[in-house]
Design an enzyme around this catalytic site. Structure first.
Site, PDB file in Angstrom:
ATOM      1  N   SER A  32       0.815  -1.212   0.000  1.00 53.39           N
ATOM      2  CA  SER A  32       0.000   0.000   0.000  1.00 53.39           C
ATOM      3  C   SER A  32       0.856   1.273   0.000  1.00 53.39           C
ATOM      4  O   SER A  32       1.615   1.507  -0.926  1.00 53.39           O
ATOM      5  CB  SER A  32      -0.952  -0.047   1.200  1.00 53.39           C
ATOM      6  OG  SER A  32      -1.943   0.946   1.111  1.00 53.39           O
ATOM      7  N   ASP A  75      10.903   4.957  -9.687  1.00 55.68           N
ATOM      8  CA  ASP A  75      10.596   5.591 -10.972  1.00 55.68           C
ATOM      9  C   ASP A  75      11.448   6.828 -11.223  1.00 55.68           C
ATOM     10  O   ASP A  75      11.782   7.136 -12.374  1.00 55.68           O
ATOM     11  CB  ASP A  75       9.119   5.970 -11.032  1.00 55.68           C
ATOM     12  CG  ASP A  75       8.223   4.784 -11.370  1.00 55.68           C
ATOM     13  OD1 ASP A  75       8.748   3.658 -11.481  1.00 55.68           O
ATOM     14  OD2 ASP A  75       6.997   4.979 -11.501  1.00 55.68           O
ATOM     15  N   LYS A  77      -0.607  -3.984  -3.602  1.00 56.39           N
ATOM     16  CA  LYS A  77      -1.883  -3.329  -3.275  1.00 56.39           C
ATOM     17  C   LYS A  77      -1.871  -1.928  -3.866  1.00 56.39           C
ATOM     18  O   LYS A  77      -1.189  -1.037  -3.367  1.00 56.39           O
ATOM     19  CB  LYS A  77      -2.113  -3.255  -1.767  1.00 56.39           C
ATOM     20  CG  LYS A  77      -3.425  -2.553  -1.383  1.00 56.39           C
ATOM     21  CD  LYS A  77      -3.578  -2.461   0.128  1.00 56.39           C
ATOM     22  CE  LYS A  77      -4.876  -1.743   0.509  1.00 56.39           C
ATOM     23  NZ  LYS A  77      -4.892  -0.327   0.121  1.00 56.39           N
TER      24      LYS A  77
END
Length: 540
Positions: A282, A293, A307
């Site tokens: 999460s 990224d 999740k």
């Protein structure tokens, strides 16, 4: 005809007139069903019981993360996420019908009242403590700030018996589990949850570590199941420049909401490594995905849980709460990390991944080309579709997660052994080791204490077989030392400092930092990536 009538009566259908199928208002149908059960069912059931059951049934038709909380459960959840609670500042355990204080929170009401680790609480508000559950004890000790609780204390050293009336105060429930310098240049922070105080705690930890000479940071998110999304954005802000996208969400209307950093971080430079495992989920995955990224951190460990759904609380008038999935979130490169739903096995994460071999071998995980993405700076290949894949894979230590060790933990046999040992040796240990560093460097767990746990396990029907015995004994000894350290010395979570000496992901992070080229190679995508499938489909 008589037989036919009997059959209809036994089925409850006698005298029933079956109307032709007609359009029915679903809400009216639900109401009629409720009244029918109340009027005809053999046992009496309250409206609340039936309505709660109906709600639970509706929630099962949704995703695995949409949940219903009663008023009491919602209040407990809200308190847990505040980062503090009203109490007296102790950690405790129940052993042999005795409530034993294992640790005192520095600066808390209990410390100010003169309580010490090792004290026994024999009564709470004049009611003897015997056979109580941990939850029942917690409810008696916690309460509203400013109210008092009376504790009767027995202190073994000197045989003292006394009473303390302690006024409850605000006790921190820290999200930063541990923060310390691993070596002269490398700091370590373990983050266990994302709550209301996480950003402030991170600020304090980073400032303190930088004051000690920190140039590199290892951020441990292993086992972090998430929490508040805003807290994850706050932690990302510690490491990323201003106006960097942390994630975006897509709701029911397909509109997109974007979440950016504010540029107020305290560790924008310096090497950053993030540790994750199959339990990292999460909000912890939001943070990990953003740092990966933007090529800001090297990710080490095993694929995270997967999740990628955001829950929003919807209050109900009676104080209960529907926590409903209101959006899906995506990493800055556009990845969805939500894994496919698998019904009852969805949460059986560790076992199913271990059975597939994924936790032991990185190349077991296959991704289709359709799930391939690129990082935003260095254009490394990363994948969506089910968790965050690390840049450096670390296989699960199957001995560490051995069934025998798991059973010993479940029966709290190390806790019992630690209790008995400290009960007799606390004073002498503190006399010999006056601080944690000395204890960690010099103390060795005696063999008889280890064998005491092994013997207790055998009595419980859990014999230790020869396979991997030496490694298991070594891990058991480390566990005992960590528990002793956490109870002997107040302050930081010294248990984790002891256990981390055998943490494979942390040790690999330190090896990567030893060679600057190794860190750069991982950030440039030189590490082996998971195999790619040359067709569309789901990740395994």
């Amino acid at each position: 005809m008589i037989l036919r009538k009997y059959v209809l009566v036994s089925l409850g259908l006698a005298g029933l007139s079956l109307p032709l199928k007609a359009q029915v208002n679903p809400k009216e149908k639900l109401w009629q069903t409720l009244k029918a059960i109340q009027g005809n069912y053999v046992d009496s059931l309250s409206d609340e019981t039936l309505v709660n059951a109906a709600i639970a049934g509706m929630m099962r038709q949704l995703d695995p993360h949409s949940r219903y909380f009663s008023g009491e459960e919602a209040a407990q959840m809200q308190e847990a996420m505040k980062g503090n609670f009203a109490g007296i500042g102790i950690q405790y355990m129940m052993q042999n019908d005795t409530l034993y204080i294992t640790q005192i929170v520095p600066g808390g009401p209990a410390e100010k009242a003169g309580l010490q680790a090792g004290d026994r609480i024999t009564a709470i508000n004049k009611v003897p403590v015997k056979g109580e559950t941990n939850f029942a004890i917690m409810k008696k000790i916690r309460g509203e700030k400013g109210t008092s609780v009376s504790l009767e204390i027995h202190r073994k050293s000197g045989g003292e018996q006394f009473t303390r009336d302690i006024v409850r105060g605000t006790v921190p429930d820290r999200s930063v589990r541990s923060a310390y310098m691993v070596n002269d240049q490398t700091g370590y922070i373990s983050l266990r949850i994302f709550n209301e105080t996480t950003r402030n705690e991170m600020d304090q930890a980073l400032v303190a570590l930088k004051a000690q000479g920190m140039k590199n940071l290892i951020l441990d998110l292993q086992g972090n199941g998430g929490g508040y999304v805003q807290a994850a954005i706050g932690v990302a802000d510690e490491f990323l420049p201003k106006d960097k996208l942390v994630f975006y969400s897509v709701g029911k209307d397909k509109g997109k909401d974007y979440y950016y950093t504010g540029g107020f971080g305290t560790f924008m430079e310096g090497k950053l490594l993030v540790l994750i495992d199959q339990y990292t989920a999460s909000a912890a995955e939001i943070l990990t995905g953003a740092l990966q990224d933007w090529d800001r951190a090297v990710i080490i460990g095993r694929r995270s849980f997967g999740k990628g759904l955001m829950q929003r609380p919807v209050p109900v008038f009676d104080g209960s709460v529907l926590e409903l999935t209101g959006a899906r979130y995506y990493t800055p490169s556009g990845r969805s990390i939500q894994k496919p739903y698998h019904g009852d096995t969805y949460n059986d994460n560790a076992q199913t991944r271990l059975a597939s071999g994924e936790l032991l071998h990185a190349d077991v995980v296959h991704f289709p080309d359709s799930l391939k993405y690129s990082t935003l700076i260095k254009k490394r290949t990363v994948f969506g579709g089910g968790g965050i894949m690390p840049d450096k894979f670390i296989p699960l230590d199957t001995v560490e997660h051995n069934g025998w060790l798991q059973n010993v933990a479940a029966h709290d046999l190390t806790g019992r052994a630690t209790f008995d040992y400290l009960d007799s040796n606390r004073a002498s240990l503190l006399a010999s080791y006056n601080d944690f560093k000395t204890f960690n460097r010099q103390y060795t767990v005696p063999d008889y204490l280890v064998q005491q746990v092994v013997g207790a396990a055998e009595k419980e029907g859990m014999p230790l077989y020869p396979g991997s015995r030496d490694r298991i004994i070594s891990l058991l000894s480390l566990e005992l030392k960590g528990r002793l350290a956490s109870q002997l010395f107040a302050g930081n979570d010294y248990y984790l400092q002891v256990i981390n000496t055998d943490n494979a992901s942390l040790q690999e992070a330190l090896r990567v930092l030893e060679k600057p080229a190794a860190y750069d190679d991982l950030l440039n995508g030189a590490a082996k990536q998971p195999a790619e499938k040359k067709k569309t489909g789901k990740s395994h």
